[in-house]
Enzyme design. Structure first.
Site, mmCIF file in Angstrom:
data_model
loop_
_atom_site.group_PDB
_atom_site.id
_atom_site.type_symbol
_atom_site.label_atom_id
_atom_site.label_comp_id
_atom_site.label_asym_id
_atom_site.label_seq_id
_atom_site.Cartn_x
_atom_site.Cartn_y
_atom_site.Cartn_z
ATOM 1 N N ARG A 183 0.850 -1.195 0.000
ATOM 2 C CA ARG A 183 0.000 0.000 0.000
ATOM 3 C C ARG A 183 0.886 1.246 0.000
ATOM 4 N NH1 ARG A 183 1.012 2.115 4.753
ATOM 5 N NH2 ARG A 183 1.238 0.810 6.600
ATOM 6 N N GLN A 212 3.399 5.248 5.046
ATOM 7 C CA GLN A 212 4.495 4.826 5.905
ATOM 8 C C GLN A 212 4.035 3.703 6.846
ATOM 9 O OE1 GLN A 212 7.727 6.161 5.863
ATOM 10 N NE2 GLN A 212 7.234 7.403 4.073
ATOM 11 N N THR A 266 2.214 1.895 10.101
ATOM 12 C CA THR A 266 1.108 2.000 11.038
ATOM 13 C C THR A 266 1.031 0.719 11.855
ATOM 14 O OG1 THR A 266 -1.197 2.705 11.310
ATOM 15 C CG2 THR A 266 -0.749 1.072 9.589
ATOM 16 N N TYR A 267 0.139 0.741 12.835
ATOM 17 C CA TYR A 267 -0.005 -0.395 13.754
ATOM 18 C C TYR A 267 -1.433 -0.914 13.692
ATOM 19 C CZ TYR A 267 -0.679 -2.928 18.144
ATOM 20 O OH TYR A 267 -1.006 -3.889 19.086
ATOM 21 N N LEU A 282 -5.584 5.602 6.941
ATOM 22 C CA LEU A 282 -5.996 5.107 5.640
ATOM 23 C C LEU A 282 -4.772 4.778 4.800
ATOM 24 C CD1 LEU A 282 -8.463 7.005 6.583
ATOM 25 C CD2 LEU A 282 -9.020 7.108 4.160
ATOM 26 N N GLY A 283 -4.899 3.739 3.989
ATOM 27 C CA GLY A 283 -3.857 3.389 3.041
ATOM 28 C C GLY A 283 -4.439 2.495 1.963
ATOM 29 N N GLY A 339 -7.236 -0.396 2.980
ATOM 30 C CA GLY A 339 -8.409 0.339 3.429
ATOM 31 C C GLY A 339 -8.127 1.233 4.611
ATOM 32 N N LEU A 340 -8.885 1.043 5.714
ATOM 33 C CA LEU A 340 -8.772 1.941 6.850
ATOM 34 C C LEU A 340 -8.786 1.170 8.155
ATOM 35 C CD1 LEU A 340 -11.668 2.528 8.581
ATOM 36 C CD2 LEU A 340 -12.313 3.431 6.360
ATOM 37 N N CYS A 391 2.360 6.815 10.638
ATOM 38 C CA CYS A 391 2.198 7.312 9.270
ATOM 39 C C CYS A 391 3.327 8.242 8.852
ATOM 40 C CB CYS A 391 0.838 7.980 9.099
ATOM 41 S SG CYS A 391 -0.541 6.878 9.505
#
Length: 216
Positions: free
Chosen positions: A83, A86, A88-89, A151-152, A163-164, A181
């Site tokens: 995606r 950067q 994310t968790y 979001l990505g 998605g999100l 991010c």
């Protein structure tokens, strides 16, 4: 991989033009591979889908992700994914919705889809009496200066996946081990900490309803 056979008829429901699948609590990697397979093999005219899932602890690093944004991941696995964005968790207590949409058929660009996703979260939070907003410079949804939803997306063959994620009632400590991010010092919050409910199932169902309304 025939991962889809495991869940294809499990907890499936339909909205106009959208199929919703409740995947439950699943490891990230096989779900990601299933998204890739679904997008690579979907036929023209196939329904768009929303996949709701909760993941065990995992960091995902986008294609342009920089290693310096991983401060101290410790024992939490880090997965390099396809995606945008950067690091994310994802973890227990977070609602993750993967948005599998044929953009060409709908005549949408990526920015339009991102805007619809953001607005669905903003509308959901407004229902709970929480004021939230999007930022043009940093996709996602924010309450004050704190990020509550990330979001990505990836687009392949004119169709989106990924998605999100919406933080509902989770341990936020793992966010302190990264620059969320790619933003150093970015604060992160969750629905249960800003006056909303902590019931993941109820919030997830409401989120799906708002997403379905915007997509349908």
């Amino acid at each position: 991989m025939n991962f889809g056979a495991v869940w294809v008829d499990l907890n499936k429901s339909e909205m106009p033009n959208v199929v919703v699948r409740h995947l439950g609590y699943r490891d990230y990697l096989p779900v990601w591979h299933a998204m890739q397979e679904f997008t690579a093999t979907r036929k023209e005219g196939a329904s768009d889908e929303l996949w709701l899932v909760e993941h065990p602890p995992v960091y995902t690093q986008g294609m342009s992700g920089k290693p310096e944004h991983l401060l101290d991941p410790g024992a939490i696995p880090v997965i390099q994914v396809d995606r945008g964005g950067q690091v994310t968790y994802h973890g227990p207590g977070q609602a993750v919705v993967y948005v599998l949409v044929d953009l060409r058929r709908r005549g949408w660009g990526v920015r339009q889809l991102v805007g619809l996703m953001e607005q669905a979260v903003i509308d959901l939070l407004a229902y709970y009496g929480i004021t939230a907003h999007a930022r043009r410079d940093a996709p996602g949804v924010y309450v004050g200066n704190s990020k509550i939803a990330a979001l990505g997306l990836r687009v392949r063959r004119g169709c989106s996946y990924h998605g999100l994620s919406l933080n509902v009632a989770m341990d936020l400590e793992p966010f302190q081990r990264i620059n969320p991010c790619g933003y150093a010092g970015m604060e992160v919050t969750q629905v249960s900490d800003v006056g909303g409910p902590g019931d993941l199932g109820a919030v997830s169902d409401a989120l799906l309803s708002h997403l379905g309304r915007h997509l349908g």
